[in-house]
Design an enzyme around this catalytic site. Structure first.
Site, PDB file in Angstrom:
ATOM      1  N   LYS A  44      35.440  40.646  48.335  1.00 21.83           N
ATOM      2  CA  LYS A  44      35.993  39.923  47.667  1.00 21.83           C
ATOM      3  C   LYS A  44      33.689  39.520  47.557  1.00 21.83           C
ATOM      4  CE  LYS A  44      35.735  35.117  46.945  1.00 21.83           C
ATOM      5  NZ  LYS A  44      36.350  34.333  45.070  1.00 21.83           N
ATOM      6  N   CYS A 138      35.173  36.190  36.366  1.00 17.79           N
ATOM      7  CA  CYS A 138      34.971  35.018  36.913  1.00 17.79           C
ATOM      8  C   CYS A 138      34.788  34.297  35.679  1.00 17.79           C
ATOM      9  CB  CYS A 138      33.829  34.917  38.334  1.00 17.79           C
ATOM     10  SG  CYS A 138      34.729  33.397  39.069  1.00 17.79           S
ATOM     11  N   LYS A 176      34.567  45.212  36.219  1.00 18.68           N
ATOM     12  CA  LYS A 176      36.116  44.635  36.343  1.00 18.68           C
ATOM     13  C   LYS A 176      36.526  43.274  35.168  1.00 18.68           C
ATOM     14  CE  LYS A 176      39.177  41.219  38.830  1.00 18.68           C
ATOM     15  NZ  LYS A 176      39.716  41.376  40.073  1.00 18.68           N
TER      16      LYS A 176
HETATM   17  C1  LIG Z   1      41.838  32.598  44.462  1.00 21.02           C
HETATM   18  C2  LIG Z   1      41.505  33.271  43.830  1.00 21.02           C
HETATM   19  C3  LIG Z   1      40.019  33.606  44.026  1.00 21.02           C
HETATM   20  C4  LIG Z   1      39.542  35.239  43.031  1.00 21.02           C
HETATM   21  N1  LIG Z   1      38.046  35.612  43.456  1.00 21.02           N
HETATM   22  C5  LIG Z   1      37.715  36.397  42.966  1.00 21.02           C
HETATM   23  C6  LIG Z   1      36.651  37.056  43.372  1.00 21.02           C
HETATM   24  O1  LIG Z   1      35.831  36.779  44.190  1.00 21.02           O
HETATM   25  N2  LIG Z   1      36.322  38.656  42.036  1.00 21.02           N
HETATM   26  C7  LIG Z   1      36.929  39.199  41.340  1.00 21.02           C
HETATM   27  O2  LIG Z   1      36.370  39.579  40.546  1.00 21.02           O
HETATM   28  N3  LIG Z   1      38.103  38.346  40.758  1.00 21.02           N
HETATM   29  C8  LIG Z   1      39.166  37.512  42.165  1.00 21.02           C
HETATM   30  N4  LIG Z   1      39.691  36.802  41.438  1.00 21.02           N
HETATM   31  C9  LIG Z   1      40.766  37.654  40.751  1.00 21.02           C
HETATM   32  C10 LIG Z   1      42.048  39.226  41.210  1.00 21.02           C
HETATM   33  O3  LIG Z   1      41.431  39.248  41.897  1.00 21.02           O
HETATM   34  C11 LIG Z   1      42.971  38.687  39.633  1.00 21.02           C
HETATM   35  O4  LIG Z   1      41.244  39.568  39.961  1.00 21.02           O
HETATM   36  C12 LIG Z   1      43.563  37.658  38.923  1.00 21.02           C
HETATM   37  O5  LIG Z   1      43.754  37.189  40.223  1.00 21.02           O
HETATM   38  C13 LIG Z   1      44.688  38.587  38.224  1.00 21.02           C
HETATM   39  O6  LIG Z   1      45.881  39.741  40.386  1.00 21.02           O
HETATM   40  P1  LIG Z   1      46.368  38.451  40.264  1.00 21.02           P
HETATM   41  O7  LIG Z   1      47.508  38.079  39.279  1.00 21.02           O
HETATM   42  O8  LIG Z   1      47.312  39.552  41.496  1.00 21.02           O
HETATM   43  O9  LIG Z   1      45.864  37.673  41.535  1.00 21.02           O
HETATM   44  C14 LIG Z   1      40.127  35.513  42.273  1.00 21.02           C
HETATM   45  C15 LIG Z   1      41.388  35.099  42.307  1.00 21.02           C
HETATM   46  C16 LIG Z   1      42.356  34.664  42.782  1.00 21.02           C
HETATM   47  C17 LIG Z   1      43.490  33.419  42.460  1.00 21.02           C
END
Ligand SMILES: Cc1cc2nc3c(=O)[nH]c(=O)nc-3n(C[C@H](O)[C@H](O)[C@H](O)COP(=O)(O)O)c2cc1C
Length: 366
Positions: A44, A138, A176
């Site tokens: 995270k 983010c 990212k």
């Molecule tokens: C609840 C939640 C918290 C997230 N927190 C972060 C974070 O702290 N840092 C980050 O780079 N991406 C964060 N993301 C983004 C995910 O790492 C990812 O890039 C995005 O959700 C798309 O992928 P997925 O469909 O597999 O979730 C978060 C996503 C979700 C759903």
């Protein structure tokens, strides 16, 4: 079968990583995922001052299929980690000590200030993590402090901030990227100019998950109000695949891509790999289905490799990129195919209309 892949000098036991978010919320959950068989994890996102990070409840919202009820879209308004950096530093050390073969990537984010980025980079690097992922993406909450996608939307900031990090780091740096931009190539190329050796894509897409018709409040509703949040899960996958393919075709060959967005099984993961991702990350999928998903991911990858005759994971990466073209070229290809089909048809007619002996004579030279 060997499912390992070496990316930017790091050998991942398999290409499957926990994406930054709840699946990498602390050392205990990361350790559990490594025990389950994940190749790596992006923790995270951390920053210097966790006291500035205050999360709200509720902070998630789901979009369900109207027929099956399955979750197909997911919105969050969660911020980065609200745990103190000292706690994280200790946990990075601990995880690396206990799992030296798994790849641990630290996701970092700070305000637009060189000394803050460099202090964070030095601190985290000292713990022995394998690489950095710079969170330029983010899309909510942190943007009010000019962090996250506020940087990722501006190529000049991406380049500058990446160069601050690479100036003091001696491990690989990935950036990212945010999908909330017209051309994801521009800020990605800027990060590469700043010294990034890899790009992770995509973070979440700005969204409003819905409105409660009873209360008429948009969701997720916190004390009657909301803010737009980040959209993830299956529904974003086609957009992520498009952006990953654009990056794979547009970045220098030696820049690695970590594909993210709506991956829930080996089929989805393979699509990202065929379009140029050396590794893939899963976040929402793991939140909804648990870390045991890794079994199917590994089995499905292995089966695909056997079926298609691949002997290493690396061979899969980018295999489908050659099939992208321009629309004009598609039209020309279609016309050519039609012409040759027409030719075949008329040849068939000739054979049917003439006596076979006649046709044989016609095709014989002596
Ligand atoms: C609840 C939640 C918290 C997230 N927190 C972060 C974070 O702290 N840092 C980050 O780079 N991406 C964060 N993301 C983004 C995910 O790492 C990812 O890039 C995005 O959700 C798309 O992928 P997925 O469909 O597999 O979730 C978060 C996503 C979700 C759903």
């Amino acid at each position: 079968m060997d499912l390992s892949i070496t990316v930017n000098g790091m050998t991942f036991p398999n290409p499957f990583l926990l994406g930054s978010g709840p699946p990498g919320t602390n050392a205990r959950v990361i350790a559990k995922s490594f025990d389950a068989g994940w190749g790596g994890a992006v923790a995270k996102t951390v920053s210097l001052e966790s006291a500035k990070v205050v999360n709200v409840v509720p902070r998630y919202g789901k979009l369900r299929s109207k027929t099956s009820g399955e979750v197909i879209g997911f919105e969050n308004i969660e911020l980065i980690s609200d745990r103190p950096i000292d706690v994280w530093l200790e946990e990075f050390r601990q995880v690396k000590k206990e799992y030296p073969k798994n790849i641990l990537i630290a996701s970092i984010m700070e305000e637009y200030e060189k000394s803050r980025w460099q202090e964070l980079t030095r601190m985290v690097q000292d713990t022995g993590v394998d690489a950095f992922e710079l969170n330029f993406s983010c899309p909510h909450g942190m943007t009010e402090r000019k962090m996250g996608s506020e940087m990722g939307e501006h190529p000049d900031l991406c380049e500058e901030v990446t160069s601050w990090v690479t100036e003091v780091s001696n491990i690989p740096v990935w950036a990212k990227m945010t999908p909330n931009i017209t051309n994801i190539k521009e800020p990605s190329l800027a990060a590469v100019r700043g010294g990034a050796v890899g790009v992770s894509a995509i973070n979440t897409i700005l969204s409003v998950i819905g409105v409660d018709l009873e209360t008429m409040r948009p969701m997720p509703t916190v004390e009657g109000h909301t803010v737009p949040g980040g959209y993830s899960s299956q529904a974003v996958r086609p957009i992520a695949l498009r952006m990953v393919s654009q990056l794979a075709l547009g970045l220098p060959q030696d820049v690695s891509i970590s594909g993210i967005g709506g991956i829930e099984n080996s089929h989805d993961a393979l699509e990202f790999m065929l379009l140029g991702s050396s590794t893939v990350q899963l976040c929402t999928g793991v939140m909804l289905h648990g870390v045991k998903m890794i079994d199917e991911l590994n089995e499905g990858l292995e089966k695909f490799m056997v079926d298609k005759g691949f002997t290493s994971v690396q061979e899969i990466v980018g295999k489908s990129l050659g099939y992208f073209s321009t629309h004009m070229d598609l039209v020309q290809k279609m016309k050519a195919a039609k012409r040759s089909k027409a030719g075949e048809a008329s040849r068939d007619n000739e054979w049917a209309q003439k006596d076979i002996t006649e046709k044989t004579a016609e095709l014989t030279s002596n």
